[in-house]
Design an enzyme around this catalytic site. Structure first.
Site, PDB file in Angstrom:
ATOM      1  N   ASP A   1      75.121 -12.482  18.326  1.00 48.92           N
ATOM      2  CA  ASP A   1      75.776 -13.731  18.757  1.00 48.92           C
ATOM      3  C   ASP A   1      74.988 -15.024  18.503  1.00 48.92           C
ATOM      4  O   ASP A   1      74.989 -15.932  19.352  1.00 48.92           O
ATOM      5  CB  ASP A   1      76.118 -13.656  20.249  1.00 48.92           C
TER       6      ASP A   1
ATOM      7  N   CYS B   1      74.460 -10.633  26.532  1.00 48.08           N
ATOM      8  CA  CYS B   1      74.935  -9.784  25.432  1.00 48.08           C
ATOM      9  C   CYS B   1      73.845  -8.884  24.853  1.00 48.08           C
ATOM     10  O   CYS B   1      74.138  -7.765  24.411  1.00 48.08           O
ATOM     11  CB  CYS B   1      75.591 -10.638  24.360  1.00 48.08           C
TER      12      CYS B   1
ATOM     13  N   LYS C   1      83.250  -9.059  18.358  1.00 50.62           N
ATOM     14  CA  LYS C   1      83.355  -8.330  19.627  1.00 50.62           C
ATOM     15  C   LYS C   1      83.995  -9.199  20.706  1.00 50.62           C
ATOM     16  O   LYS C   1      83.622 -10.360  20.882  1.00 50.62           O
ATOM     17  CB  LYS C   1      81.976  -7.838  20.071  1.00 50.62           C
TER      18      LYS C   1
HETATM   19  C1  C5J Z   1      76.216 -13.956  25.102  1.00 54.98           C
HETATM   20  C2  C5J Z   1      77.245 -15.103  26.924  1.00 54.98           C
HETATM   21  N1  C5J Z   1      76.257 -13.838  23.783  1.00 54.98           N
HETATM   22  N2  C5J Z   1      76.089 -15.417  27.502  1.00 54.98           N
HETATM   23  N3  C5J Z   1      77.294 -14.521  25.719  1.00 54.98           N
HETATM   24  O1  C5J Z   1      75.223 -13.598  25.727  1.00 54.98           O
HETATM   25  O2  C5J Z   1      78.276 -15.370  27.483  1.00 54.98           O
END
Ligand code: C5J
Length: 226
Positions: free
Chosen positions: A28, A166, A133
């Site tokens: 991400d 994540c 995802k």
């Molecule tokens: C991720 C989030 N990628 N913090 N998303 O950690 O909402």
């Protein structure tokens, strides 16, 4: 044939890296989470806490590619019609601007929008799988496990953001599916320093209950880069 092993210093003990059986999974690293003016900053977060991971990730990815190894990228986001967005996720946090709404870089966490893109510094190369995802974990409602199985991958080096959300969710999912995960401290980030610290501690606690914690310099050295 026995896979070649490179010993990487890590906690709670050395990680026996088998480069041909290992995927670099970058979680991400999206514009909305990392860039000034994105959704993350709009929520009041300090994006510099995440941006410090960009350069170590860039160097690692470069060395990983130069060694001819498999890199994979994930993006958190939803279909434009939001049919894969659980109503509970939509309303969580009681924000006035939430997932699917117009944000500073297009609709928030919607596939195809500018903010959903991976930052240019870590742009996926041709042939590197990109896993879209809808959840926090990269295995939930994706074909990641199949892709890894088809390539006989049994280890993951995990980097990206955010450490406690994540990254941690994905490492726990991977661990339950039998993957050995090495998380790189300098390549993962949280908006909150205390969550960064605890997120890493939780992974390596109790003899490595979810995996190992190491650094990108040691992985680069192990694969003959740097
Ligand atoms: C991720 C989030 N990628 N913090 N998303 O950690 O909402």
């Amino acid at each position: 044939m026995k896979a070649e092993v490179a010993v990487v210093p890590a906690e709670p003990y050395a990680f026996e890296l088998m480069p041909d059986r290992c995927g670099l999974l970058i979680i991400d690293m999206q514009r909305d989470f990392l860039e000034p003016g994105g959704f993350g900053e709009m929520l009041g977060n300090d994006v510099s806490q995440l941006r410090r991971t960009i350069e170590p990730n860039r160097r690692l990815l470069q060395a990983w590619r130069a060694a001819g190894l498999l890199a994979l990228h994930t993006r958190e986001g939803h279909r434009p019609d939001l049919t894969d967005l659980p109503p509970a996720k939509k309303v969580r946090g009681r924000g006035t601007t939430t997932i699917g709404d117009e944000g500073p870089m297009g609709r928030i966490l919607v596939r195809g929008e500018a903010g959903h893109d991976i930052i240019p510094e870590l742009c996926p190369a041709a042939g590197e799988p990109v896993i879209d995802k809808p959840g926090k974990g990269a295995f939930h409602a994706t074909d990641l496990h199949s892709i890894l199985q088809h390539r006989s991958i049994s280890q993951l080096i995990v980097t990206g953001v955010t450490t406690e959300v994540c990254v941690n969710t994905t490492v726990r999912e991977a661990n339950d599916r039998g993957y050995d995960c090495l998380v790189l401290e300098d390549c993962v980030g949280s908006y909150f320093p205390e969550f960064q610290e605890m997120g890493l501690k939780m992974i390596k606690a109790q003899g490595g209950i979810f995996g190992w914690v190491g650094s990108s310099a040691d992985v680069i050295a192990a694969i003959g880069g740097g």
